[in-house]
Design a protein around this motif. Structure first.
Motif, PDB file in Angstrom:
ATOM      1  N   THR A 144      11.803  65.883  21.192  1.00 52.37           N
ATOM      2  CA  THR A 144      11.008  64.820  22.123  1.00 52.37           C
ATOM      3  C   THR A 144       9.981  65.756  22.754  1.00 52.37           C
ATOM      4  O   THR A 144       8.812  65.379  22.734  1.00 52.37           O
ATOM      5  CB  THR A 144      11.753  63.853  22.531  1.00 52.37           C
TER       6      THR A 144
ATOM      7  N   ALA B 257      -1.607  56.942  27.443  1.00 48.97           N
ATOM      8  CA  ALA B 257      -0.651  56.758  26.061  1.00 48.97           C
ATOM      9  C   ALA B 257       0.302  57.809  26.056  1.00 48.97           C
ATOM     10  O   ALA B 257       1.437  57.327  25.685  1.00 48.97           O
ATOM     11  CB  ALA B 257      -1.626  57.009  25.060  1.00 48.97           C
ATOM     12  N   ILE B 258       0.380  59.217  26.154  1.00 46.31           N
ATOM     13  CA  ILE B 258       1.180  60.124  26.545  1.00 46.31           C
ATOM     14  C   ILE B 258       2.297  59.858  27.382  1.00 46.31           C
ATOM     15  O   ILE B 258       3.579  59.844  27.109  1.00 46.31           O
ATOM     16  CB  ILE B 258       0.751  61.513  26.290  1.00 46.31           C
TER      17      ILE B 258
ATOM     18  N   ILE C 167       5.917  65.934  22.395  1.00 49.36           N
ATOM     19  CA  ILE C 167       5.137  65.651  23.721  1.00 49.36           C
ATOM     20  C   ILE C 167       4.155  66.771  24.138  1.00 49.36           C
ATOM     21  O   ILE C 167       2.983  66.678  24.470  1.00 49.36           O
ATOM     22  CB  ILE C 167       6.150  65.377  24.923  1.00 49.36           C
TER      23      ILE C 167
ATOM     24  N   VAL D 223       4.281  56.696  25.866  1.00 48.83           N
ATOM     25  CA  VAL D 223       5.425  57.013  25.012  1.00 48.83           C
ATOM     26  C   VAL D 223       6.526  58.093  25.389  1.00 48.83           C
ATOM     27  O   VAL D 223       7.474  57.889  25.283  1.00 48.83           O
ATOM     28  CB  VAL D 223       4.658  57.614  23.713  1.00 48.83           C
ATOM     29  N   SER D 224       6.093  58.797  26.341  1.00 46.71           N
ATOM     30  CA  SER D 224       7.038  59.954  26.734  1.00 46.71           C
ATOM     31  C   SER D 224       8.385  59.192  27.617  1.00 46.71           C
ATOM     32  O   SER D 224       9.443  59.495  27.417  1.00 46.71           O
ATOM     33  CB  SER D 224       6.519  60.992  27.721  1.00 46.71           C
TER      34      SER D 224
ATOM     35  N   PRO E 170       6.654  50.710  30.218  1.00 43.97           N
ATOM     36  CA  PRO E 170       5.555  51.843  29.523  1.00 43.97           C
ATOM     37  C   PRO E 170       3.943  51.491  30.131  1.00 43.97           C
ATOM     38  O   PRO E 170       3.156  52.450  30.370  1.00 43.97           O
ATOM     39  CB  PRO E 170       5.615  51.597  28.105  1.00 43.97           C
TER      40      PRO E 170
ATOM     41  N   GLU F  72       9.076  55.867  27.769  1.00 43.76           N
ATOM     42  CA  GLU F  72       9.908  54.847  26.922  1.00 43.76           C
ATOM     43  C   GLU F  72      10.759  55.904  25.955  1.00 43.76           C
ATOM     44  O   GLU F  72      11.881  55.341  25.528  1.00 43.76           O
ATOM     45  CB  GLU F  72       8.994  54.036  26.197  1.00 43.76           C
ATOM     46  N   ALA F  73      10.156  56.813  25.301  1.00 44.10           N
ATOM     47  CA  ALA F  73      11.154  57.743  24.265  1.00 44.10           C
ATOM     48  C   ALA F  73      12.430  58.039  25.166  1.00 44.10           C
ATOM     49  O   ALA F  73      13.580  57.770  24.536  1.00 44.10           O
ATOM     50  CB  ALA F  73      10.324  58.786  23.743  1.00 44.10           C
TER      51      ALA F  73
END
Length: 329
Positions: free
Chosen positions: A92, A54-55, A96, A58-59, A28, A61-62
């Motif tokens: 998800t 940051a997005i 996003i 997170v995206s 990430p 890793e999600a």
């Protein structure tokens, strides 16, 4: 370098490739680092770059965690490619999209429909960097197109779909290909005439290679009088092929029950080797020594595919093993 690449292959593709590469290298944080620098190179402010980083983190890793969770081992909801899997992708994607400044619905439909179309099913699950790239590219085109059609940005939908394929779909493709290389190992029991079956009952092991080759082996009494040999013991036993019986069992003959195990090549070969070892001289066949059931069960245990403390291992006659497998205990 980022600006030059963007001029040659376009900013969307540059961002996708960079994000995936940096995530692979640094997780990430790597994805965040890339997105920050990409946004700055494209003229974004420092705050916009931090947000993009940051997005992206997170995206990526999600979708990576979603891929790990939906491996088909937790019930119907967790089935790979099932309703739960598609719905989680859609949710998800919607989140996003909102984080990127778009609408929830655009990301929801883009990610959900792309997953529902099953890119792995369209392209295939072949392994290699080239195949991974093709699947990612197809997912990006599909996701971007759906996003555009529903009123969103092509770049946002393409990037999200590419992430989903790279960190989820391609990992699933690896699992599918790995499963194709697995062997099937079987513990088989045939009930006796006492339970409306055949003869005195029998137990053996069977196997199917990834290429479809079948084999089956069982420990038999050396005496022609199987019942007398089983109860009293009548000299050395012998390992024989049980392929004919194995085929009956696989065809669904009600006289048989099968316990199927997915194993690797080493486990498979160990089970076959263990059964073959019962051909060693001085191993008597009998209830108080070794019989077909104990030999078959021991061979499965020695494969390492299961633990010695699990169900079925208390069986010592075929009928008992038949019932245990049938009842799952």
């Amino acid at each position: 370098m980022i600006k030059l690449s963007s001029k040659i292959i376009g900013p969307t593709l540059t961002n996708i490739i960079g994000n995936i590469a940096f995530y692979k290298a640094g997780g990430p944080l790597g994805s965040a680092y890339w997105s920050y620098n990409f946004t700055r190179a494209m003229g974004g402010s420092s705050s916009q770059a931090f947000k993009a980083g940051a997005i992206a983190a997170v995206s990526a890793e999600a979708f990576n965690q979603i891929g790990r969770a939906f491996d088909g081992t937790g019930g119907a909801f967790w089935k790979t490619g099932g309703i739960g899997h598609v719905a989680t992708h859609a949710l998800t994607g919607g989140i996003i999209s909102e984080l990127q400044g778009g609408k929830f619905g655009h990301g929801f439909w883009s990610a959900g429909l792309t997953k529902g179309l099953n890119i792995n099913g369209i392209v295939g699950t072949q392994q290699g960097a080239g195949w991974d790239a093709v699947r990612i590219a197809v997912a990006a085109v599909v996701g971007g197109t759906v996003s555009k059609v529903t009123g969103g940005k092509f770049s946002n939908g393409a990037t999200t779909a590419a992430f989903a394929q790279a960190f989820n779909g391609n990992e699933q493709a690896k699992r599918v290909e790995a499963q194709k290389k697995r062997y099937k190992l079987y513990l088989v029991a045939r009930k006796s005439a006492l339970f409306n079956g055949e003869g005195v009952g029998h137990a053996f092991i069977g196997g199917i290679s990834p290429g479809g080759t079948k084999e089956a082996w069982g420990f038999w009494p050396g005496s022609e009088d199987a019942y007398e040999s089983f109860v009293y013991g009548a000299g050395e036993g012998v390992v024989k092929s049980d392929l004919e019986e194995f085929n009956k069992a696989l065809d669904g003959n009600g006289n048989y029950q099968l316990l199927e195990l997915s194993v690797d090549q080493g486990q498979y070969e160990q089970a076959i080797y263990t059964m073959a070892s019962f051909n060693t001289p001085n191993i008597d066949y009998g209830l108080l020594s070794v019989n077909c059931t104990s030999a078959a069960v021991y061979s499965i245990i020695q494969s390492g595919a299961v633990g010695s403390g699990v169900k079925y291992w208390g069986s010592f006659i075929p009928d008992d093993l038949y019932m245990r497998i049938a009842l799952g205990n």
